[in-house]
Design a protein around this motif. Structure first.
Motif, mmCIF file in Angstrom:
data_model
loop_
_atom_site.group_PDB
_atom_site.id
_atom_site.type_symbol
_atom_site.label_atom_id
_atom_site.label_comp_id
_atom_site.label_asym_id
_atom_site.label_seq_id
_atom_site.Cartn_x
_atom_site.Cartn_y
_atom_site.Cartn_z
ATOM 1 N N GLY A 156 0.819 -1.202 0.000
ATOM 2 C CA GLY A 156 0.000 0.000 0.000
ATOM 3 C C GLY A 156 0.851 1.249 0.000
ATOM 4 N N LEU A 157 0.196 2.404 0.173
ATOM 5 C CA LEU A 157 0.844 3.706 0.057
ATOM 6 C C LEU A 157 0.892 4.393 1.418
ATOM 7 N N PHE A 158 2.087 4.639 1.914
ATOM 8 C CA PHE A 158 2.275 5.375 3.163
ATOM 9 C C PHE A 158 2.189 6.864 2.863
ATOM 10 N N ASP A 159 1.379 7.583 3.617
ATOM 11 C CA ASP A 159 1.174 9.014 3.386
ATOM 12 C C ASP A 159 2.114 9.811 4.290
ATOM 13 N N THR A 160 3.311 10.101 3.777
ATOM 14 C CA THR A 160 4.331 10.773 4.577
ATOM 15 C C THR A 160 3.869 12.141 5.049
ATOM 16 N N ALA A 161 3.353 12.945 4.131
ATOM 17 C CA ALA A 161 2.961 14.309 4.489
ATOM 18 C C ALA A 161 1.871 14.296 5.562
ATOM 19 N N ARG A 162 0.942 13.374 5.456
ATOM 20 C CA ARG A 162 -0.139 13.303 6.444
ATOM 21 C C ARG A 162 0.387 12.891 7.808
ATOM 22 N N ARG A 163 1.270 11.884 7.848
ATOM 23 C CA ARG A 163 1.798 11.437 9.137
ATOM 24 C C ARG A 163 2.666 12.533 9.771
ATOM 25 N N LYS A 164 3.408 13.264 8.962
ATOM 26 C CA LYS A 164 4.185 14.379 9.511
ATOM 27 C C LYS A 164 3.250 15.470 10.032
ATOM 28 N N ALA A 165 2.165 15.750 9.302
ATOM 29 C CA ALA A 165 1.195 16.732 9.773
ATOM 30 C C ALA A 165 0.531 16.278 11.064
ATOM 31 N N ASP A 166 0.454 14.967 11.265
ATOM 32 C CA ASP A 166 -0.097 14.417 12.503
ATOM 33 C C ASP A 166 0.851 14.588 13.684
ATOM 34 N N GLY A 167 2.082 15.020 13.405
ATOM 35 C CA GLY A 167 3.046 15.242 14.472
ATOM 36 C C GLY A 167 3.838 14.013 14.875
ATOM 37 N N ILE A 168 3.943 13.041 13.966
ATOM 38 C CA ILE A 168 4.667 11.798 14.250
ATOM 39 C C ILE A 168 6.033 11.836 13.574
ATOM 40 N N ALA A 169 7.058 11.385 14.270
ATOM 41 C CA ALA A 169 8.391 11.284 13.680
ATOM 42 C C ALA A 169 8.383 10.222 12.588
ATOM 43 N N VAL A 170 9.003 10.540 11.445
ATOM 44 C CA VAL A 170 9.037 9.621 10.316
ATOM 45 C C VAL A 170 10.458 9.531 9.774
ATOM 46 N N GLY A 171 10.932 8.307 9.583
ATOM 47 C CA GLY A 171 12.198 8.057 8.914
ATOM 48 C C GLY A 171 11.965 7.349 7.600
ATOM 49 N N LEU A 172 13.044 7.019 6.908
ATOM 50 C CA LEU A 172 12.971 6.423 5.579
ATOM 51 C C LEU A 172 13.886 5.210 5.532
ATOM 52 N N ALA A 173 13.494 4.196 4.750
ATOM 53 C CA ALA A 173 14.282 2.959 4.742
ATOM 54 C C ALA A 173 14.097 2.174 3.456
ATOM 55 N N THR A 174 15.107 1.371 3.154
ATOM 56 C CA THR A 174 15.034 0.471 1.999
ATOM 57 C C THR A 174 14.218 -0.775 2.304
ATOM 58 N N ASP A 175 14.210 -1.216 3.560
ATOM 59 C CA ASP A 175 13.599 -2.495 3.950
ATOM 60 C C ASP A 175 14.110 -3.648 3.097
ATOM 61 N N THR A 176 15.372 -3.630 2.738
ATOM 62 C CA THR A 176 15.925 -4.788 2.032
ATOM 63 C C THR A 176 15.875 -6.005 2.959
ATOM 64 N N GLY A 177 15.585 -7.256 2.392
ATOM 65 C CA GLY A 177 15.339 -7.563 1.047
ATOM 66 C C GLY A 177 13.920 -7.503 0.526
ATOM 67 N N GLY A 178 12.865 -7.200 1.350
ATOM 68 C CA GLY A 178 11.574 -6.944 0.755
ATOM 69 C C GLY A 178 11.637 -5.730 -0.142
ATOM 70 N N GLY A 179 12.419 -4.731 0.265
ATOM 71 C CA GLY A 179 12.706 -3.599 -0.600
ATOM 72 C C GLY A 179 13.568 -4.041 -1.758
#
Length: 439
Positions: free
Chosen positions: A301-324
């Motif tokens: 599915g699609l993670f909504d980065t802008a919405r979660r940041k607007a919600d005031g939650i800390a967000v990082g980014l990742a490859t999630d290898t090897g599923g990534g």
């Protein structure tokens, strides 16, 4: 006397969160240099000023290349290195068909050491200087990863993956073993050199209430550690959790009732959240990690980065290898941009770079040490060639701003864009960082 090195180029500096401040004010790019000594950043400024202040310093002048913090991959599975890009399965089938058979091999310490070295060298070759990895249920897999990172001088987060149900017998532990083996590993590695331990239940479907309770107690006794797990990655997974825990009001509650929520809790994916979960994640100071190539590859599915940041939650980014499907955080930033378009928010290049540096550092509770170029920060640095291929070069040549120059590399770049990698101010030579040799 500590030797000083000046690393010059177009220096990226972070002043604020670009999701709450105009992006081009929050991050800036200007010709300059970084003075590093003793493993940390000592000063930033113009090359002329820093040369005057440090007349005996070695100078690495990278010209028009972009000098930025080393990239931070906030959610990986190093044991899945060899099964990356395995075809045709969704999450649960992926685990059963590919992941669990491969993780069964990590009872062999030599195999674990080989894959750990390979994974970290691939990360470095792509400009990633910090990873947060799930290991396997074998304690030796954790030792292998931390040892390989220490050999390279990398700051990494890792932990023994804990599972006591719904997995092959040879991979299962028990609530007591999960607690005791994690405690032993934590005592051995956490805070040793650049190692950070993360208490690591894989996810609710493979950890009983008893195991989650034991791990919650361990975290309560060792609050400087992190806790990492998965949350609401796929619809089928959420339905399975409802079957396993019908008394829980939602997926997050299966962790919350055992104390596995709060500052230092890092939840991978978190795509399909309910309103209560969003509220509790914000109130508790928990962090989420966006894994866009994995979410697309496995069909989550699609993670909504802008919405979660607007919600005031800390967000990082990742490859999630090897599923990534890529070891490259550049490709991951590109995927995050594409997902943002699909969710209605075109992320600015400054926001993408922030997620892969400062955002991930904060999600991992390491924002006081890595993720920014500033005095006192650890000198993990990346130098990107913004004209690394003919396709990128011809587009960058028409750029009128620093962000317009950087964006083609974010969208089309790969390991060829990595001109140099520095760990604690030391330029890497050899291994996966062959492309960084030369100065």
């Amino acid at each position: 006397m500590t030797e000083t090195t000046l690393i010059a180029g177009q220096v990226l500096q972070t002043h604020a969160d670009p999701f709450s401040t105009p992006p081009e004010e929050a991050l800036t790019v200007a010709s300059g240099a970084v003075a590093v000594a003793g493993g940390t950043v000592r000063a930033t400024g113009t090359l002329a000023d820093l040369r005057a202040a440090h007349p005996d310093a070695a100078v690495h002048d990278h010209g028009d290349a972009l000098v930025l913090p080393g990239l931070i991959d906030a959610h990986v599975h190093y044991p899945q290195t060899a099964i990356i890009a395995s075809w045709g399965e969704r999450l649960i089938d992926w685990l059963n068909r590919y992941t669990f058979p491969e993780e069964g091999r990590f009872g062999d310490p030599l195999y674990a050491a080989d894959v750990a070295a390979r994974h970290l060298d691939l990360a470095l070759a792509n400009g990633t200087t910090t990873t947060a990895s799930y290991c396997t249920t074998h304690p030796g897999s954790v030792d292998a990863y931390f040892a390989a990172a220490a050999e390279r001088g990398m700051r990494v987060v890792a932990g023994k993956t804990c599972m006591d149900r719904n997995a092959p017998g040879e991979l299962l532990d028990t609530p007591r073993r999960a607690h005791d083996e994690s405690a032993d590993l934590l005592a051995r590695w956490h805070g040793r050199g650049r190692a950070v331990y993360a208490i690591t239940p894989r996810f609710t479907p493979t950890s009983s209430d008893e195991q989650l309770e034991a791990l919650g107690a361990l975290w309560a006794a060792n609050p400087t550690c992190l806790m990492q797990t998965h949350l609401s990655e796929q619809i089928e997974e959420i339905a399975w959790v409802r079957e396993l825990a019908p008394e829980a009001c939602d997926y997050l509650a299966t962790y919350e009732r055992h104390g596995l929520i709060g500052e230092g809790a890092v939840f991978g994916h978190a795509i399909h959240l309910e309103a209560r979960e969003v509220t509790r994640l914000r109130e508790s100071g928990s962090a989420l990690v966006h894994c866009p190539t994995s979410n697309a590859f496995i069909g989550s599915g699609l993670f909504d980065t802008a919405r979660r940041k607007a919600d005031g939650i800390a967000v990082g980014l990742a490859t999630d290898t090897g599923g990534g499907s890529s070891f490259s955080m550049l490709r991951t930033m590109a995927a995050a941009y594409e997902v943002g378009q699909l969710t209605g928010a075109a992320l600015h290049p400054a926001q993408l770079l922030w997620l892969a540096t400062t955002g991930s550092a904060r999600a991992l509770r390491l924002g006081d040490r890595i993720g920014r170029i500033a005095p006192g920060m650890e000198a993990d640095l990346l130098v990107l060639d913004l004209a690394s291929t003919p396709a990128i070069a011809q587009r960058a040549a028409r750029a009128e701003t620093a962000w317009e120059a950087a964006f083609p590399t974010i969208m089309m770049g790969d390991d060829r864009a990595v001109r140099a990698v520095y760990l604690e101010g030391r330029r890497l030579e050899g291994r996966g960082a062959d492309r960084t040799a030369g100065i």
